[in-house]
Design a protein around this motif. Sequence first.
Motif, mmCIF file in Angstrom:
data_model
loop_
_atom_site.group_PDB
_atom_site.id
_atom_site.type_symbol
_atom_site.label_atom_id
_atom_site.label_comp_id
_atom_site.label_asym_id
_atom_site.label_seq_id
_atom_site.Cartn_x
_atom_site.Cartn_y
_atom_site.Cartn_z
ATOM 1 N N LEU B 160 1.193 -1.116 -0.054
ATOM 2 C CA LEU B 160 0.155 -0.013 -0.224
ATOM 3 C C LEU B 160 0.766 1.531 0.255
ATOM 4 O O LEU B 160 0.752 2.441 -1.046
ATOM 5 C CB LEU B 160 -1.201 0.099 1.128
ATOM 6 C CG LEU B 160 -1.753 -1.110 1.711
ATOM 7 C CD1 LEU B 160 -2.789 -1.381 2.318
ATOM 8 C CD2 LEU B 160 -2.870 -1.052 -0.424
ATOM 9 N N PRO B 161 1.667 1.376 1.219
ATOM 10 C CA PRO B 161 2.459 2.730 0.965
ATOM 11 C C PRO B 161 3.485 2.757 -0.542
ATOM 12 O O PRO B 161 3.316 3.683 -0.994
ATOM 13 C CB PRO B 161 3.922 2.500 2.338
ATOM 14 C CG PRO B 161 3.462 1.102 2.308
ATOM 15 C CD PRO B 161 2.301 0.714 1.945
ATOM 16 N N ILE B 162 3.648 1.815 -0.915
ATOM 17 C CA ILE B 162 5.040 1.635 -1.655
ATOM 18 C C ILE B 162 3.521 1.889 -3.065
ATOM 19 O O ILE B 162 4.494 2.977 -4.147
ATOM 20 C CB ILE B 162 5.233 0.306 -2.381
ATOM 21 C CG1 ILE B 162 6.574 0.078 -1.057
ATOM 22 C CG2 ILE B 162 5.910 -0.018 -3.557
ATOM 23 C CD1 ILE B 162 7.674 -0.982 -1.391
ATOM 24 N N TYR B 163 2.247 1.081 -3.520
ATOM 25 C CA TYR B 163 1.832 1.817 -4.369
ATOM 26 C C TYR B 163 1.505 3.412 -4.269
ATOM 27 O O TYR B 163 1.772 4.140 -5.135
ATOM 28 C CB TYR B 163 0.573 0.942 -4.467
ATOM 29 C CG TYR B 163 -0.683 1.445 -5.271
ATOM 30 C CD1 TYR B 163 -0.181 1.278 -6.713
ATOM 31 C CD2 TYR B 163 -1.542 2.297 -4.406
ATOM 32 C CE1 TYR B 163 -1.540 1.795 -7.515
ATOM 33 C CE2 TYR B 163 -2.643 2.363 -5.501
ATOM 34 C CZ TYR B 163 -2.850 2.444 -6.528
ATOM 35 O OH TYR B 163 -3.986 2.837 -7.782
ATOM 36 N N SER B 164 1.463 3.799 -3.483
ATOM 37 C CA SER B 164 0.450 4.720 -3.120
ATOM 38 C C SER B 164 1.844 6.120 -3.537
ATOM 39 O O SER B 164 1.402 7.235 -4.576
ATOM 40 C CB SER B 164 0.075 5.354 -1.624
ATOM 41 O OG SER B 164 1.236 5.403 -0.934
ATOM 42 N N SER B 165 2.992 6.028 -2.924
ATOM 43 C CA SER B 165 3.972 7.102 -3.467
ATOM 44 C C SER B 165 4.813 6.629 -5.088
ATOM 45 O O SER B 165 4.873 7.577 -5.937
ATOM 46 C CB SER B 165 5.545 6.337 -2.802
ATOM 47 O OG SER B 165 5.654 5.710 -2.518
ATOM 48 N N ILE B 166 4.481 5.554 -5.559
ATOM 49 C CA ILE B 166 4.356 5.330 -6.944
ATOM 50 C C ILE B 166 3.218 6.469 -7.937
ATOM 51 O O ILE B 166 3.719 6.599 -8.962
ATOM 52 C CB ILE B 166 4.707 3.913 -7.698
ATOM 53 C CG1 ILE B 166 6.166 3.427 -6.864
ATOM 54 C CG2 ILE B 166 5.098 3.645 -8.909
ATOM 55 C CD1 ILE B 166 6.255 1.863 -7.471
ATOM 56 N N SER B 167 2.247 6.156 -7.250
ATOM 57 C CA SER B 167 1.268 6.136 -8.224
ATOM 58 C C SER B 167 0.857 7.965 -8.173
ATOM 59 O O SER B 167 0.278 8.263 -8.769
ATOM 60 C CB SER B 167 0.002 5.094 -8.251
ATOM 61 O OG SER B 167 -0.654 6.276 -6.581
ATOM 62 N N LYS B 168 1.487 8.627 -7.300
ATOM 63 C CA LYS B 168 1.686 9.724 -7.123
ATOM 64 C C LYS B 168 2.740 10.858 -7.897
ATOM 65 O O LYS B 168 3.218 11.656 -7.834
ATOM 66 C CB LYS B 168 1.488 10.423 -5.604
ATOM 67 C CG LYS B 168 0.255 9.979 -5.087
ATOM 68 C CD LYS B 168 -0.030 10.171 -3.366
ATOM 69 C CE LYS B 168 -1.185 9.799 -4.073
ATOM 70 N NZ LYS B 168 -1.359 9.780 -1.848
ATOM 71 N N VAL B 169 4.214 10.068 -8.261
ATOM 72 C CA VAL B 169 4.873 10.169 -8.192
ATOM 73 C C VAL B 169 4.053 11.328 -9.873
ATOM 74 O O VAL B 169 3.672 10.632 -11.155
ATOM 75 C CB VAL B 169 6.224 9.554 -9.823
ATOM 76 C CG1 VAL B 169 7.313 10.405 -10.247
ATOM 77 C CG2 VAL B 169 6.421 8.846 -8.023
#
Lengths: 370, 281
Positions: B160-169
């Motif tokens: 979840l945290p990795i996904y959220s930071s990647i998708s907000k690039v």
Amino acid sequence: MKKLICAVIAVLLIVGLFGLSFLGESNTDVDVIDEQYYKNDYTGIELNVFNWGEYISDGSEGALDVIGAFERKTGIKVNYTTFDSNESMYAKLKSGSVSYDIIIPSDYMIDRMRKEGMLKEIDYSKVPNYKLIDEKYHAQYFDPEDKYTVPYSVGMVGLIYNKKMVKEEPDSWGAMWDERYKGNILTFNNSRDAFAIAQFYLGLDVNSTDKSDWDKAAAKLKEQNPILQGRVMDEVFNKMQAGNAAMAPYYAGDYLTMADINPDLGFVYPKEGTNIFIDSMCIPSNSKNYEAAMMFINFMLEPEVALANAEYICYASPNTAVVDHPDYSLAGNEFLYPENQDAIKTEYYKDLDDETRKYFEKLWEEVIIN
Amino acid sequence: MNKTKSGQVVLNAPYLLWSAIFIVVPLLFVVYYAFTTANGSFTFNNIINFFTNEQYMTVFWRSMLYAVWATVISLVIAYPFSYCMSKVNASSQRMLMLLVMLPMLMNLVVRTYSWQQILEKNGLVNTLLESIGLEPIQFLGNAGVIIFGMVYNYLPFMILPIYSSISKVDKSLLEASNDLGCNTFGTIQKVILPLSIPGVLSGITMVFVPCVSTFYISRQFSDGNIKMIGDVIEDKFYRSSVPDYNIGATISLVLMLIILISLAVVNKFSDDDDQTGGVVI
């Protein structure tokens, strides 16, 4: 998608279970020996009962709802709570933060509480049904003068084994050290019970206060480590029922439950001897409703109530009205009431002094952590 | 101005009270028990006993080792998964998110217990193996299975945290990187990876912390044979015939310190706290 379906099925099952549990109407109708006895007006009184989990007929599957029946008969409100070890029960009572009116601990814990003055004497003239208790359960070591206790349930540890995996019927605890069953042996995940098996096997006293005895037993347990599948308590039901292990020590009553599901299971009382326990009803000294507490104890001894409890918990009953009851399905059961009872060597656990307990708990840590 | 301030105090009061009663007071109890004897007198012996006891040290290092393994494996699985997840279209993203979250809707105890039954000697997996003529495998009781159990249970906390930071690039950064001649790998390495570090770090803490203090999973997946530090704490308070709150509290305190230290180390690496995906614990 598969996970979704599984989850949906799981949810449906849970909802279904709840639905079913509400469908079954609980049975609170009970005939008592002396109707007049329960006529006193105790309406408005609350009784706090502290018992083992799963240790009373609770009205499931059409059985008698003992607590409900008592409340209906007497107008007393019962607050029923459960514990899962003698030690946790003791700790809670000792802390003094709660007061209970009836507790049902095991022998050695009763002995300790009696010696510490934590129990109140029972006035047996107020418990007329006490006459139903079998003579042989009178004057036990934990209550030598029959002042504090009314026996509730009796059990013995034996060796449960899977006949498909264990070829010849074991007759000794030695089977649990047999290399042939490597990876298929379970034992208690509880220091005292696990030690007791090694002690019986080695011919040592389970109540020894001699440290070298405990050292020997610990060495024997360490020897067992490489061939052990695991240490379990109630997980043993699933393990043995599904044939995941070849043998496990547990209580005779629980064996009957397991054998219902897996008929390949057998049960023996090993020749070296085994542990026997008696759980008894007692009144703690800080009880606030002494009279009502004795009424509850008397009610628990009523033939119909005691029968329902004995059927539910599957352990041997010290109540003659149960043993002789025509409807008792476990009457004369060869494991609960073995004919050669006197030939089976049994030992009660006794309350050990603090130093011994600390010593064997330390040894236990060395056994289980490796 | 004054009015807002007193208003804030009133609004904050319930939360402060809540934290005080349910966080600070229990912590004080732990500290109290860790530094006293059974009679209540002050002592350092509990700490000394813990660090000089062979069994406790075995369990301590085992817990650390398993937790590190579980965290590394989770990261290796979660990062590519999160990256791919952020690349698919919106409805697939929602579906994948649902799949990641679904197991978490079930209680950890139930999930772990089910897996134990599946991996049992006569469980589902072994029945399948036997039906195609293979030898059954003794899964339970292996370190690997316990680590598997931890990865299985805590993987969503990594994803979840990795996904959220990647998708907000910012998409324009990716375009810029392409325009300037980077291929996909270059973009991942030079743009996405650095920008998703905060997510990775919070993922690491969110997996490592529950793993190092795990107790139920290890008991179920080893039939009580392999103890972790959480199991020992449980034993001390609950299972022993001589419950020892003092040493139990000491172990808990040491565990808390380890967790705080690892949090501090992880935070050192994240120089930019404003980044998305960071989770304050």
